[in-house]
Scaffold this motif. Structure first.
Motif, PDB file in Angstrom:
ATOM      1  N   GLU A   1     -62.672  22.646 -25.128  1.00 36.38           N
ATOM      2  CA  GLU A   1     -63.626  23.185 -24.165  1.00 36.38           C
ATOM      3  C   GLU A   1     -62.962  23.410 -22.806  1.00 36.38           C
ATOM      4  O   GLU A   1     -63.205  24.411 -22.154  1.00 36.38           O
ATOM      5  CB  GLU A   1     -64.806  22.233 -23.992  1.00 36.38           C
TER       6      GLU A   1
ATOM      7  N   ASP B   1     -59.717  23.843 -22.122  1.00 42.47           N
ATOM      8  CA  ASP B   1     -58.698  24.886 -22.173  1.00 42.47           C
ATOM      9  C   ASP B   1     -59.275  26.262 -22.446  1.00 42.47           C
ATOM     10  O   ASP B   1     -58.570  27.264 -22.346  1.00 42.47           O
ATOM     11  CB  ASP B   1     -57.648  24.548 -23.232  1.00 42.47           C
ATOM     12  N   ALA B   2     -60.556  26.353 -22.766  1.00 43.88           N
ATOM     13  CA  ALA B   2     -61.160  27.641 -23.100  1.00 43.88           C
ATOM     14  C   ALA B   2     -61.422  28.497 -21.867  1.00 43.88           C
ATOM     15  O   ALA B   2     -61.624  29.694 -21.987  1.00 43.88           O
ATOM     16  CB  ALA B   2     -62.464  27.418 -23.856  1.00 43.88           C
ATOM     17  N   ARG B   3     -61.385  27.906 -20.680  1.00 48.16           N
ATOM     18  CA  ARG B   3     -61.760  28.660 -19.482  1.00 48.16           C
ATOM     19  C   ARG B   3     -60.756  28.593 -18.328  1.00 48.16           C
ATOM     20  O   ARG B   3     -61.162  28.548 -17.175  1.00 48.16           O
ATOM     21  CB  ARG B   3     -63.119  28.184 -19.009  1.00 48.16           C
ATOM     22  N   PRO B   4     -59.444  28.594 -18.587  1.00 50.62           N
ATOM     23  CA  PRO B   4     -58.519  28.564 -17.442  1.00 50.62           C
ATOM     24  C   PRO B   4     -58.413  29.940 -16.777  1.00 50.62           C
ATOM     25  O   PRO B   4     -58.499  30.976 -17.435  1.00 50.62           O
ATOM     26  CB  PRO B   4     -57.184  28.158 -18.062  1.00 50.62           C
ATOM     27  N   THR B   5     -58.215  29.923 -15.458  1.00 46.05           N
ATOM     28  CA  THR B   5     -58.018  31.176 -14.733  1.00 46.05           C
ATOM     29  C   THR B   5     -56.563  31.631 -14.909  1.00 46.05           C
ATOM     30  O   THR B   5     -55.726  30.880 -15.429  1.00 46.05           O
ATOM     31  CB  THR B   5     -58.301  30.977 -13.235  1.00 46.05           C
TER      32      THR B   5
ATOM     33  N   ARG C   1     -53.296  29.219 -15.679  1.00 45.30           N
ATOM     34  CA  ARG C   1     -52.347  29.450 -16.786  1.00 45.30           C
ATOM     35  C   ARG C   1     -50.926  29.601 -16.262  1.00 45.30           C
ATOM     36  O   ARG C   1     -49.977  29.084 -16.857  1.00 45.30           O
ATOM     37  CB  ARG C   1     -52.765  30.694 -17.578  1.00 45.30           C
TER      38      ARG C   1
ATOM     39  N   ARG D   1     -54.839  19.864 -12.504  1.00 44.14           N
ATOM     40  CA  ARG D   1     -55.612  20.372 -13.645  1.00 44.14           C
ATOM     41  C   ARG D   1     -55.536  19.386 -14.810  1.00 44.14           C
ATOM     42  O   ARG D   1     -56.540  19.110 -15.464  1.00 44.14           O
ATOM     43  CB  ARG D   1     -55.065  21.741 -14.037  1.00 44.14           C
TER      44      ARG D   1
ATOM     45  N   LYS E   1     -58.532  17.227 -16.600  1.00 49.49           N
ATOM     46  CA  LYS E   1     -58.707  17.218 -18.060  1.00 49.49           C
ATOM     47  C   LYS E   1     -58.735  15.778 -18.589  1.00 49.49           C
ATOM     48  O   LYS E   1     -59.579  15.438 -19.421  1.00 49.49           O
ATOM     49  CB  LYS E   1     -57.538  17.994 -18.683  1.00 49.49           C
TER      50      LYS E   1
END
Length: 183
Positions: A43, A45-49, A53, A122, A126
């Motif tokens: 979840e 890692d599904a929304r990094p900008t 990244r 980040r 996490k």
């Protein structure tokens, strides 16, 4: 025991309203008999900008042996090229103590350090989310185990009652048999 209020009162000995939000969530999941485990990393890692990244890629490469090897090779080439030019032509493009190389290294460090810190921030976010989720899963497991103990205790009490009832019936039968033999 089906409501979150009952679960909070019986298992946590606290009114439901007094619980923090995570514990309320666990109580609701127990009451609804639903699972709480999920893949938090997926979840997250599904929304990094794009910047996140990039920071992760820089941190990943900057903390690798490949980077260390390439960095050492580049410095050796820089020093070797300067030494070769000094011996063959008598002057270099960056004379000793390699001030231009030092400038490039300082600029690299000035850019690389904040990017690596962004990636570490980040990662710590996490880890925090993962730890919170682990707490919820562990609390639910603990409360479920307490419920299982209650069920086992109830079953054991029921079995004892049945055994006592059977024993009382057997004693009546023995008493009746003993009376028949006496008469």
């Amino acid at each position: 025991m089906h409501t979150p209020d009952e679960i909070a009162a019986k298992l946590l000995a606290v009114p439901y309203e007094a619980l923090d939000e995570r514990t309320k969530k666990v109580a609701r999941h127990i009451a609804a008999r639903t699972h709480i485990a999920r893949n938090v990393a997926k979840e997250f890692d599904a929304r990094p900008t794009r910047g996140q990244r990039a920071a992760d890629a820089v941190a990943s490469f900057g903390g690798s042996w490949t980077f260390v090897g390439l960095f050492a090779a580049a410095m050796l080439v820089w020093v070797g090229l300067n030494a070769y030019l000094l011996t063959s032509q008598g002057k270099t493009f960056d004379p000793y103590p390699y001030i231009l190389l030092n400038l490039f290294l300082s600029m690299l460090a000035a850019i690389q350090a904040p990017v690596i810190l962004m990636s570490q921030n980040r990662q710590s976010e996490k880890d925090r989310i993962s730890a919170e989720h682990d707490y919820e899963v562990n609390l639910k497991a603990e409360l479920e185990i307490m419920l299982l103990h209650d069920k086992l205790d109830a079953l054991r009490e029921k079995q004892w009652e049945e055994l006592l009832a059977m024993q009382a019936q057997q004693l009546k039968l023995l008493a009746a048999l003993a009376e028949k033999q006496v008469s």
